[in-house]
Design a protein around this motif. Structure first.
Motif, PDB file in Angstrom:
ATOM      1  N   UNK A 172       0.844  -1.195   0.000  1.00  0.00           N
ATOM      2  CA  UNK A 172       0.000   0.000   0.000  1.00  0.00           C
ATOM      3  C   UNK A 172       0.880   1.246   0.000  1.00  0.00           C
ATOM      4  N   UNK A 173       0.398   2.347  -0.605  1.00  0.00           N
ATOM      5  CA  UNK A 173       1.161   3.598  -0.526  1.00  0.00           C
ATOM      6  C   UNK A 173       1.106   4.224   0.856  1.00  0.00           C
ATOM      7  N   UNK A 174       0.200   3.722   1.716  1.00  0.00           N
ATOM      8  CA  UNK A 174       0.083   4.211   3.090  1.00  0.00           C
ATOM      9  C   UNK A 174       0.568   3.116   4.040  1.00  0.00           C
ATOM     10  N   UNK A 175       1.499   3.467   4.911  1.00  0.00           N
ATOM     11  CA  UNK A 175       2.114   2.451   5.771  1.00  0.00           C
ATOM     12  C   UNK A 175       2.760   3.120   6.980  1.00  0.00           C
ATOM     13  N   UNK A 176       3.035   2.321   7.992  1.00  0.00           N
ATOM     14  CA  UNK A 176       3.746   2.785   9.177  1.00  0.00           C
ATOM     15  C   UNK A 176       5.147   2.194   9.188  1.00  0.00           C
ATOM     16  N   UNK A 177       6.101   2.975   9.685  1.00  0.00           N
ATOM     17  CA  UNK A 177       7.453   2.464   9.842  1.00  0.00           C
ATOM     18  C   UNK A 177       7.701   2.221  11.333  1.00  0.00           C
ATOM     19  N   UNK A 178       8.625   1.326  11.695  1.00  0.00           N
ATOM     20  CA  UNK A 178       8.826   0.973  13.110  1.00  0.00           C
ATOM     21  C   UNK A 178       9.763   1.909  13.863  1.00  0.00           C
ATOM     22  N   UNK A 179      10.147   3.050  13.243  1.00  0.00           N
ATOM     23  CA  UNK A 179      11.147   3.930  13.844  1.00  0.00           C
ATOM     24  C   UNK A 179      10.601   5.327  14.088  1.00  0.00           C
ATOM     25  N   UNK A 180      11.078   5.975  15.177  1.00  0.00           N
ATOM     26  CA  UNK A 180      10.884   7.415  15.309  1.00  0.00           C
ATOM     27  C   UNK A 180      11.979   8.104  14.488  1.00  0.00           C
ATOM     28  N   UNK A 181      12.017   9.439  14.516  1.00  0.00           N
ATOM     29  CA  UNK A 181      12.965  10.156  13.639  1.00  0.00           C
ATOM     30  C   UNK A 181      14.430   9.832  13.971  1.00  0.00           C
ATOM     31  N   UNK A 204       6.782  19.031   0.743  1.00  0.00           N
ATOM     32  CA  UNK A 204       6.472  20.261   0.012  1.00  0.00           C
ATOM     33  C   UNK A 204       6.446  20.018  -1.496  1.00  0.00           C
ATOM     34  N   UNK A 205       7.322  19.120  -1.958  1.00  0.00           N
ATOM     35  CA  UNK A 205       7.384  18.813  -3.388  1.00  0.00           C
ATOM     36  C   UNK A 205       6.332  17.789  -3.799  1.00  0.00           C
ATOM     37  N   UNK A 206       5.482  17.413  -2.851  1.00  0.00           N
ATOM     38  CA  UNK A 206       4.354  16.517  -3.099  1.00  0.00           C
ATOM     39  C   UNK A 206       4.769  15.088  -3.457  1.00  0.00           C
ATOM     40  N   UNK A 207       5.911  14.653  -2.928  1.00  0.00           N
ATOM     41  CA  UNK A 207       6.312  13.252  -3.071  1.00  0.00           C
ATOM     42  C   UNK A 207       5.554  12.368  -2.088  1.00  0.00           C
ATOM     43  N   UNK A 208       5.285  12.963  -0.908  1.00  0.00           N
ATOM     44  CA  UNK A 208       4.694  12.166   0.166  1.00  0.00           C
ATOM     45  C   UNK A 208       4.079  13.073   1.219  1.00  0.00           C
ATOM     46  N   UNK A 209       3.312  12.457   2.092  1.00  0.00           N
ATOM     47  CA  UNK A 209       2.843  13.120   3.310  1.00  0.00           C
ATOM     48  C   UNK A 209       3.178  12.201   4.478  1.00  0.00           C
ATOM     49  N   UNK A 210       3.303  12.778   5.654  1.00  0.00           N
ATOM     50  CA  UNK A 210       3.605  11.949   6.824  1.00  0.00           C
ATOM     51  C   UNK A 210       3.116  12.610   8.098  1.00  0.00           C
ATOM     52  N   UNK A 211       2.823  11.777   9.070  1.00  0.00           N
ATOM     53  CA  UNK A 211       2.439  12.206  10.411  1.00  0.00           C
ATOM     54  C   UNK A 211       3.064  11.216  11.371  1.00  0.00           C
ATOM     55  N   UNK A 212       4.080  11.681  12.096  1.00  0.00           N
ATOM     56  CA  UNK A 212       4.869  10.800  12.962  1.00  0.00           C
ATOM     57  C   UNK A 212       5.442   9.643  12.129  1.00  0.00           C
ATOM     58  N   UNK A 213       5.051   8.394  12.438  1.00  0.00           N
ATOM     59  CA  UNK A 213       5.637   7.283  11.674  1.00  0.00           C
ATOM     60  C   UNK A 213       4.671   6.710  10.628  1.00  0.00           C
ATOM     61  N   UNK A 214       3.601   7.463  10.313  1.00  0.00           N
ATOM     62  CA  UNK A 214       2.672   7.073   9.264  1.00  0.00           C
ATOM     63  C   UNK A 214       2.992   7.857   7.991  1.00  0.00           C
ATOM     64  N   UNK A 215       3.245   7.143   6.906  1.00  0.00           N
ATOM     65  CA  UNK A 215       3.633   7.765   5.635  1.00  0.00           C
ATOM     66  C   UNK A 215       2.643   7.405   4.536  1.00  0.00           C
ATOM     67  N   UNK A 216       2.520   8.325   3.584  1.00  0.00           N
ATOM     68  CA  UNK A 216       1.738   8.054   2.382  1.00  0.00           C
ATOM     69  C   UNK A 216       2.538   8.551   1.191  1.00  0.00           C
TER      70      UNK A 216
END
Length: 223
Positions: A172-181, A204-216
């Motif tokens: 999926x293009x939406x997923x969580x990673x197991x790491x903090x920054x 900003x370049x519209x490659x992705x969005x993220x909130x904490x460890x959730x990415x799209x």
């Protein structure tokens, strides 16, 4: 009390029934231990003859250099194992440390009891050895994937390589990673500030969005 539901999910016990796993633990000299958050489970330089299986919590395999810079080599979650390669190799000191990143319970299994036929002629012994070989092969492939990420030339390339692989793994293009920054920076062997700046640029370049460890990840996805 040992969670046999977790053990049943472990690739080490694949194809083996819960009742049989219970009887095998005596043959494998199983010992359960509990660790607090940020407690070292194994220390670099130790000799080990038992591998660990995470029953609950989470551990990181880490390597610290002379100046205290840390690299996270892998993230280990319940039903997964660690230190099996070092336990298999005779008189091989650990070149890494194992750290509990949250309260963690580990089941240690004597590797010699797996590699040598037990006196009770356990009927699942051959299956256990096959499973262990499969785990070692899979770990090798995972390490190859990590090498592919960290050998990219720039922080951006490392991030995109890692995030792309995580998206594929999640299906999926939406997923969580197991790491903090901080952990992600240590995993990719990059500076945290530079990495955070690069993530902001990618958003900003519209490659992705993220909130904490959730990415799209967004499409079309091109550099």
């Amino acid at each position: 009390m040992i969670s046999f539901a977790i053990l049943k999910k472990s690739p080490l016990f694949s194809g083996i029934e819960t009742t049989d796993i219970q009887s095998m633990l005596g043959c494998l000299a199983a010992v359960e231990k509990k660790y607090d958050k940020n407690e070292l489970i194994l220390h670099q330089g130790e000799l080990v003859d038992a591998m660990g299986l995470v029953v609950s919590g989470r551990v990181h395999i880490v390597k610290d250099d002379f100046w205290g810079n840390r690299t996270i080599l892998s993230d280990v979650t319940p039903a997964q194992m660690f230190a099996e390669s070092f336990a298999c190799a005779k008189n091989q000191e650990l070149t890494v440390s194992v750290l509990a990143v949250e309260p963690t319970t580990v089941l240690f299994l004597d590797i010699r009891r797996i590699l040598n036929t037990c006196s009770s002629a356990c009927v699942f012994h051959t299956r256990l050895i096959r499973n262990l070989l499969s785990v070692l092969a899979e770990k090798n492939l995972i390490l190859t994937g990590k090498i592919d990420h960290i050998t990219k030339r720039t922080t951006r390339e490392k991030l995109l390589s890692y995030l792309s692989a995580e998206s594929v793994k999640a299906g999926s293009p939406t997923f969580q990673i197991p790491f903090n920054r901080q952990q992600l920076a240590e995993y990719l062997a990059v500076d945290r500030s530079a990495m955070s700046q690069e993530l902001s640029k990618l958003q900003k370049e519209d490659y992705l969005t993220y909130e904490k460890n959730l990415f799209h990840l967004k499409e079309p996805f091109s550099q």
